[in-house]
Write an enzyme that holds these catalytic residues in place. Structure first.
Site, mmCIF file in Angstrom:
data_model
loop_
_atom_site.group_PDB
_atom_site.id
_atom_site.type_symbol
_atom_site.label_atom_id
_atom_site.label_comp_id
_atom_site.label_asym_id
_atom_site.label_seq_id
_atom_site.Cartn_x
_atom_site.Cartn_y
_atom_site.Cartn_z
ATOM 1 N N TYR A 98 0.675 -0.995 0.126
ATOM 2 C CA TYR A 98 0.368 0.186 0.467
ATOM 3 C C TYR A 98 0.833 0.836 0.052
ATOM 4 O O TYR A 98 0.529 2.183 -0.142
ATOM 5 C CB TYR A 98 -1.090 0.278 1.083
ATOM 6 C CG TYR A 98 -2.117 -1.140 0.910
ATOM 7 C CD1 TYR A 98 -3.069 -0.440 0.359
ATOM 8 C CD2 TYR A 98 -1.736 -1.847 0.958
ATOM 9 C CE1 TYR A 98 -4.103 -1.317 -0.005
ATOM 10 C CE2 TYR A 98 -3.157 -3.229 1.355
ATOM 11 C CZ TYR A 98 -4.021 -2.482 0.294
ATOM 12 O OH TYR A 98 -5.887 -3.310 0.606
ATOM 13 N N GLU A 140 -7.929 -7.213 5.645
ATOM 14 C CA GLU A 140 -6.731 -8.478 5.206
ATOM 15 C C GLU A 140 -6.164 -9.164 5.700
ATOM 16 O O GLU A 140 -6.199 -10.144 5.801
ATOM 17 C CB GLU A 140 -6.071 -8.088 3.472
ATOM 18 C CG GLU A 140 -6.722 -7.457 2.382
ATOM 19 C CD GLU A 140 -6.161 -6.166 1.598
ATOM 20 O OE1 GLU A 140 -4.974 -6.368 2.109
ATOM 21 O OE2 GLU A 140 -7.009 -5.427 1.075
#
Length: 402
Positions: A98, A140
């Site tokens: 990310y 996640e």
């Protein structure tokens, strides 16, 4: 929730960012792949990058997330995030990735919008991104924990033990763990990722629904060969490879199961509507219901080009017949008269006069126009929007086409 400083800035700039989000996402992917070509080679779907659908899906997701932050600040769009998080988990995405995305995505905004992006605007949209990213990272992490694996450790070697041609353009593959232990359990409607090495050395990944019940020792996936219909759009790289090369005895890299198209355990009525290869998660659900002797009301809707393209056609009909409360409604664009009982209608699925029982939960899978049409008819006929769930094969373009 956005900070008090960022909220008015995002509200004021959302229209201009939204109007340019496709250009921003296009520049983002260009720069991401220039800096990290291995991501295009071994992670992102090259076909979806070429046709722009991944760009549109990203644009739609970011725009929808920002819209919720501004218009409903006390609400988090978990339906959007949950679908993305499950897809990411099936790819083995980890939190450090990310940061890479942030660098190139947030850098693309001022390069597209120019001087309109003041330090305050840049900071506000940085906040939007990290609110979305951190929510996904947390989701996640929970998915990995539920699977009892370290973050990203989702890949397993599995052997093809059986291959069967189940329509003129689809084949099923039964997969077994190479150590001969039972395949991990899953929930009906979930999918796995499959990674194959292509002739140019790229290791491309695609998701395929598990198309049989979780009570079996093995897994089964059903793969439609994606062909070029216009000579311009490329054929599916992974589906073509599997159809051409994958045989019993071959070993594949397969992820653990993920996906949020899973039905409740209550005895409330179900409507399972599919078109084309979208039948695959519905087969898993029906197989599970039949094997557990479910008495619940189950309405099955399926549309296809013809009986010959209806994957697992006889199995699909048989599973519905095994359900005490099952009923089936079929449409074929051609060849409807050639189908055995139950009678199939000619043309495209038409649910305009469909009446569903109170308390029904609907699950849709198939091409986007089909799902939008079915959803519209169901809502028009009184089914609450919250009771309609869907699965998109490939990038989720639903949001970008609202």
């Amino acid at each position: 929730m956005l900070s008090t400083q960022a909220l008015p800035v995002v509200r004021a700039t959302a229209p201009v960012v939204g109007a340019n989000i496709s250009a921003i996402s296009e520049l983002f992917y260009q720069r991401l792949f220039e800096a990290h070509p291995e991501l295009l080679r071994d992670l992102f779907n090259r076909g979806n990058q070429a046709n722009g659908s991944q760009r549109d899906a990203l644009a739609g997701a970011v725009a929808a997330f920002a819209s919720v932050l501004v218009e409903r600040p006390d609400e988090r769009p978990d339906a959007i995030l949950g679908r993305i998080a499950n897809k990411h988990a099936s790819l083995g995405i980890t939190s450090d990735q990310y940061t890479i995305v942030a660098r190139h995505l947030l850098g693309a905004i001022p390069d597209v919008l120019g001087e309109a992006v003041t330090p305050e605007v840049a900071a506000a949209w940085d906040e939007v991104y990290w609110l979305m990213a951190n929510a996904l990272i947390a989701m996640e992490a929970r998915l990995y924990a539920q699977a009892s694996v370290a973050d990203g450790d989702v890949w397993r070697r599995m052997e093809i033990v059986e291959r069967e041609e189940v329509s003129e353009d689809a084949a099923s593959f039964v997969l077994r763990r190479t150590d001969d232990t039972p395949a991990p359990s899953f929930r009906p409607g979930q999918y796995v990722s499959v990674q194959v090495e292509l002739p140019d050395g790229a290791r491309q990944i695609r998701q395929y629904s598990l198309s049989a019940a979780p009570s079996r020792k093995d897994w089964r996936i059903t793969v439609k060969r994606e062909r070029s219909l216009d000579g311009v759009r490329p054929e599916g790289e992974v589906s073509t490879w599997l159809h051409t090369h994958a045989r019993a005895g071959d070993v594949l890299d397969v992820s653990l199961p993920f996906g949020d198209l899973i039905f409740p355990d209550a005895d409330t009525p179900l409507l399972l509507a599919s078109a084309g290869i979208g039948v695959t998660p519905m087969l898993s659900m029906l197989d599970h219901l039949a094997n557990t002797g479910s008495q619940r009301r189950v309405i099955v809707v399926h549309a296809d080009r013809s009986p010959a393209t209806h994957a697992h056609r006889y199995e699909h009909v048989d599973l519905v017949n095994r359900l005490a409360g099952g009923s089936m409604h079929l449409w074929y664009e051609s060849g409807a008269d050639a189908h055995p009982a139950p009678q199939a209608a000619h043309g495209r699925a038409d649910l305009s006069d469909f009446v569903v029982p109170e308390g029904t939960t609907a699950y849709l899978c198939g091409p986007l126009p089909f799902m939008q049409s079915v959803r519209g008819h169901l809502i028009d006929n009184g089914l609450p929007a919250a009771s309609v769930h869907y699965e998109v094969f490939g990038p989720d373009l639903w949001l970008s086409r609202q």
